[in-house]
Design an enzyme around this catalytic site. Sequence first.
Site, PDB file in Angstrom:
ATOM      1  CG  ASP A  12      -7.607 -25.072 -14.948  1.00  0.00           C
ATOM      2  OD1 ASP A  12      -8.284 -24.233 -15.574  1.00  0.00           O
ATOM      3  OD2 ASP A  12      -7.928 -26.274 -14.871  1.00  0.00           O
ATOM      4  CG  ASP A  17      -8.380 -21.983 -18.287  1.00  0.00           C
ATOM      5  OD1 ASP A  17      -8.873 -21.839 -17.156  1.00  0.00           O
ATOM      6  OD2 ASP A  17      -8.336 -23.082 -18.874  1.00  0.00           O
ATOM      7  CG  ASN A  41      -7.378 -27.417 -17.902  1.00  0.00           C
ATOM      8  OD1 ASN A  41      -8.249 -28.268 -17.863  1.00  0.00           O
ATOM      9  ND2 ASN A  41      -7.630 -26.143 -18.180  1.00  0.00           N
ATOM     10  CB  THR A 127     -12.108 -20.611 -15.915  1.00  0.00           C
ATOM     11  OG1 THR A 127     -10.734 -20.232 -15.745  1.00  0.00           O
ATOM     12  CG2 THR A 127     -12.966 -19.380 -16.144  1.00  0.00           C
ATOM     13  CG  PHE A 168     -11.552 -31.602 -15.861  1.00  0.00           C
ATOM     14  CD1 PHE A 168     -10.871 -32.791 -15.692  1.00  0.00           C
ATOM     15  CD2 PHE A 168     -10.875 -30.416 -15.591  1.00  0.00           C
ATOM     16  CE1 PHE A 168      -9.554 -32.819 -15.256  1.00  0.00           C
ATOM     17  CE2 PHE A 168      -9.552 -30.421 -15.167  1.00  0.00           C
ATOM     18  CZ  PHE A 168      -8.888 -31.629 -14.990  1.00  0.00           C
ATOM     19  CG  ASN A 169     -13.091 -26.759 -14.388  1.00  0.00           C
ATOM     20  OD1 ASN A 169     -11.979 -27.231 -14.630  1.00  0.00           O
ATOM     21  ND2 ASN A 169     -13.569 -25.719 -15.046  1.00  0.00           N
ATOM     22  CG  HIS A 242     -15.518 -25.475 -22.079  1.00  0.00           C
ATOM     23  ND1 HIS A 242     -16.695 -26.164 -22.276  1.00  0.00           N
ATOM     24  CD2 HIS A 242     -14.524 -26.285 -22.548  1.00  0.00           C
ATOM     25  CE1 HIS A 242     -16.437 -27.333 -22.831  1.00  0.00           C
ATOM     26  NE2 HIS A 242     -15.127 -27.436 -23.000  1.00  0.00           N
ATOM     27  CG  ASP A 243     -12.320 -22.009 -19.013  1.00  0.00           C
ATOM     28  OD1 ASP A 243     -13.288 -22.681 -18.613  1.00  0.00           O
ATOM     29  OD2 ASP A 243     -11.146 -22.415 -18.959  1.00  0.00           O
TER      30      ASP A 243
END
Length: 322
Positions: A12, A17, A41, A127, A168-169, A242-243
């Site tokens: 996303d 990402d 996102n 992700t 969040f995800n 993060h991703d």
Amino acid sequence: MSEPRKIILDCDPGHDDAVAMMLALANPAIELLGITTVGGNQTLDKITRNAQSVLVACGRDDVPVYAGAARPLVRRVEIAADIHGDSGLDGVELPEPTRPSEQAHAVRFIIDTVLAAEHGTITLVATGPLTNLALAARLEPRIVERVREVVVMGGGYHEGNWTPVAEFNIWVDPEAAHIVFDEAWPLTMVGLDLTHQALATPEVEEQVRAIDSPLGEFFLGLMAFFRQAYREHQGFIDPPVHDACTIAYLIDPAIVATQKVPLSVELRGELTVGMTVADFRSPAAEDCRHQVATTLDHAAFWALVVEAIRMLSQQDTRSQED
């Protein structure tokens, strides 16, 4: 050299990402079969366009993009505009897409690709929220035993970010996450405990700046916005990317240490919906199909990312000369 890892990246985009896409596109250890998008996102139309734009920025618009689920299975839409901005990729001028997204739905692409491939050769990397993967597993259960591995950027065994205990995800679509975590495929959770170690420091940015390329400037613009957003809303000095940690894990597992541990997703707690619960009370059984990422080799991780930006920049230069 072993055969590259065949992956579908379900995402996303999203600043982090975008970096995951760069790493997957550039490293020869990865064969990116396609990108599927899921509302997270930002709204689905925005993040699908973002995926297309990042491919153009990387000089790789040959990779197909499939739009997927626009909303969670049962909950209302929630976006992360505070972190990613109105476009989902604020901080840079996004290039116009040069190739439309594919007509097939992302879930259909995931199912068809897994069923057509040799057993145990396709890795699903997620992700964003897990809506597409949950729908694929429910629509065609045969894919579960055929997938090599599912790698999820989401959750955390000690940390949350959207709530005190939920990332969040997972929080956006906990029902989908519960389905994905509960299926029989091997699953690696690359959660906040690991990804909060993947900080884009000024030293990292200087390495990228030294590449002196449009893609390097694109990365730096993304990180400038991301840094400010994380300082204002999460209290970080440098932003965690993060991703991209999911792709680094697949390229070189030595960069991302893991530990086998049973995992589940909380659905009913008044204060804990979306929490990923890891049971560390005793050593996991040999047949445990879950593992969590624990420790990141920061220098090695960023060496991969910087090299990916350098390689994509060189490829783009050669294509322009041709």
